[in-house]
Design a protein around this motif. Structure first.
Motif, mmCIF file in Angstrom:
data_model
loop_
_atom_site.group_PDB
_atom_site.id
_atom_site.type_symbol
_atom_site.label_atom_id
_atom_site.label_comp_id
_atom_site.label_asym_id
_atom_site.label_seq_id
_atom_site.Cartn_x
_atom_site.Cartn_y
_atom_site.Cartn_z
ATOM 1 N N MET A 1 0.828 -1.185 0.000
ATOM 2 C CA MET A 1 0.000 0.000 0.000
ATOM 3 C C MET A 1 0.876 1.254 0.000
ATOM 4 S SD MET A 1 -3.478 0.395 2.168
ATOM 5 C CE MET A 1 -2.781 0.620 3.756
ATOM 6 N N ALA A 2 2.001 1.173 0.662
ATOM 7 C CA ALA A 2 2.896 2.331 0.710
ATOM 8 C C ALA A 2 3.480 2.641 -0.662
ATOM 9 C CB ALA A 2 4.008 2.088 1.722
ATOM 10 N N SER A 3 3.740 1.601 -1.451
ATOM 11 C CA SER A 3 4.306 1.842 -2.780
ATOM 12 C C SER A 3 3.305 2.581 -3.668
ATOM 13 C CB SER A 3 4.735 0.528 -3.437
ATOM 14 O OG SER A 3 3.628 -0.303 -3.696
ATOM 15 N N VAL A 4 2.042 2.223 -3.576
ATOM 16 C CA VAL A 4 1.013 2.905 -4.378
ATOM 17 C C VAL A 4 0.930 4.372 -3.967
ATOM 18 C CG1 VAL A 4 -1.434 2.984 -4.990
ATOM 19 C CG2 VAL A 4 -0.301 0.785 -4.702
ATOM 20 N N GLY A 5 0.854 4.621 -2.665
ATOM 21 C CA GLY A 5 0.779 6.000 -2.176
ATOM 22 C C GLY A 5 2.021 6.803 -2.508
ATOM 23 N N GLY A 6 3.179 6.182 -2.345
ATOM 24 C CA GLY A 6 4.439 6.889 -2.606
ATOM 25 C C GLY A 6 4.617 7.255 -4.067
ATOM 26 N N PHE A 7 4.400 6.290 -4.956
ATOM 27 C CA PHE A 7 4.571 6.569 -6.383
ATOM 28 C C PHE A 7 3.495 7.506 -6.914
ATOM 29 C CE2 PHE A 7 7.356 2.814 -6.364
ATOM 30 C CZ PHE A 7 8.403 3.298 -7.139
ATOM 31 N N THR A 8 2.281 7.400 -6.375
ATOM 32 C CA THR A 8 1.218 8.319 -6.781
ATOM 33 C C THR A 8 1.545 9.746 -6.339
ATOM 34 O OG1 THR A 8 -0.408 6.547 -6.660
ATOM 35 C CG2 THR A 8 -1.255 8.785 -6.644
ATOM 36 N N ALA A 9 2.024 9.882 -5.118
ATOM 37 C CA ALA A 9 2.404 11.206 -4.621
ATOM 38 C C ALA A 9 3.570 11.779 -5.423
ATOM 39 C CB ALA A 9 2.773 11.124 -3.143
ATOM 40 N N LEU A 10 4.521 10.924 -5.766
ATOM 41 C CA LEU A 10 5.642 11.375 -6.596
ATOM 42 C C LEU A 10 5.151 11.858 -7.958
ATOM 43 C CD1 LEU A 10 8.749 11.593 -6.940
ATOM 44 C CD2 LEU A 10 8.660 9.271 -7.882
ATOM 45 N N GLY A 11 4.254 11.097 -8.570
ATOM 46 C CA GLY A 11 3.683 11.504 -9.860
ATOM 47 C C GLY A 11 2.903 12.803 -9.763
ATOM 48 N N TYR A 12 2.129 12.940 -8.698
ATOM 49 C CA TYR A 12 1.366 14.168 -8.479
ATOM 50 C C TYR A 12 2.307 15.365 -8.332
ATOM 51 C CZ TYR A 12 -1.728 17.560 -6.273
ATOM 52 O OH TYR A 12 -2.435 18.693 -5.966
ATOM 53 N N GLY A 13 3.359 15.169 -7.548
ATOM 54 C CA GLY A 13 4.329 16.248 -7.357
ATOM 55 C C GLY A 13 5.018 16.636 -8.661
ATOM 56 N N LEU A 14 5.377 15.650 -9.466
ATOM 57 C CA LEU A 14 6.004 15.954 -10.759
ATOM 58 C C LEU A 14 5.046 16.710 -11.674
ATOM 59 C CD1 LEU A 14 7.950 12.655 -11.548
ATOM 60 C CD2 LEU A 14 8.928 14.933 -11.223
ATOM 61 N N ASP A 15 3.787 16.294 -11.696
ATOM 62 C CA ASP A 15 2.802 16.995 -12.527
ATOM 63 C C ASP A 15 2.617 18.445 -12.070
ATOM 64 O OD1 ASP A 15 2.079 15.120 -14.481
ATOM 65 O OD2 ASP A 15 0.729 14.097 -13.103
ATOM 66 N N ARG A 16 2.557 18.662 -10.766
ATOM 67 C CA ARG A 16 2.412 20.035 -10.254
ATOM 68 C C ARG A 16 3.648 20.863 -10.562
ATOM 69 N NH1 ARG A 16 -1.708 22.295 -7.167
ATOM 70 N NH2 ARG A 16 -0.088 23.194 -5.896
ATOM 71 N N TRP A 17 4.829 20.257 -10.364
ATOM 72 C CA TRP A 17 6.090 20.973 -10.584
ATOM 73 C C TRP A 17 6.255 21.361 -12.055
ATOM 74 C CZ3 TRP A 17 10.956 18.819 -12.606
ATOM 75 C CH2 TRP A 17 12.020 19.708 -12.475
ATOM 76 N N MET A 18 5.825 20.479 -12.960
ATOM 77 C CA MET A 18 5.965 20.741 -14.390
ATOM 78 C C MET A 18 4.784 21.530 -14.961
ATOM 79 S SD MET A 18 7.572 17.161 -15.632
ATOM 80 C CE MET A 18 8.692 17.690 -16.922
ATOM 81 N N GLY A 19 3.747 21.732 -14.161
ATOM 82 C CA GLY A 19 2.608 22.532 -14.596
ATOM 83 C C GLY A 19 1.690 21.823 -15.576
ATOM 84 N N HIS A 20 1.633 20.500 -15.506
ATOM 85 C CA HIS A 20 0.774 19.752 -16.426
ATOM 86 C C HIS A 20 -0.696 19.917 -16.058
ATOM 87 C CE1 HIS A 20 4.182 16.695 -17.430
ATOM 88 N NE2 HIS A 20 4.380 17.863 -17.995
ATOM 89 N N THR A 21 -1.520 20.012 -17.083
ATOM 90 C CA THR A 21 -2.959 20.057 -16.841
ATOM 91 C C THR A 21 -3.549 18.648 -16.875
ATOM 92 O OG1 THR A 21 -3.348 20.434 -19.202
ATOM 93 C CG2 THR A 21 -3.239 22.374 -17.773
#
Length: 57
Positions: A1-21
């Motif tokens: 469960m931690a891997s799903v949360g961790g990788f999802t949070a990482l993806g979310y952070g990358l999308d926010r940092w790069m400004g993706h819609t």
């Protein structure tokens, strides 16, 4: 469960940092997290099965 949360949070952070819609990194991170979680689960299951076989022998 931690891997799903961790990788999802990482993806979310990358999308926010790069400004993706469109949240492609979030989706990709979730899929990778699920895959890593399944691999870990099956490795643990196989390890437990091997231990049970050793006890029976």
């Amino acid at each position: 469960m931690a891997s799903v949360g961790g990788f999802t949070a990482l993806g979310y952070g990358l999308d926010r940092w790069m400004g993706h819609t469109v949240q492609w990194f979030l989706v990709t991170g979730a899929v990778i997290g699920v895959a890593v979680g399944f691999v870990g689960f099956f490795r643990q299951l196989l390890r437990a099965d091997a231990a049970a076989k050793r006890l029976r022998a």
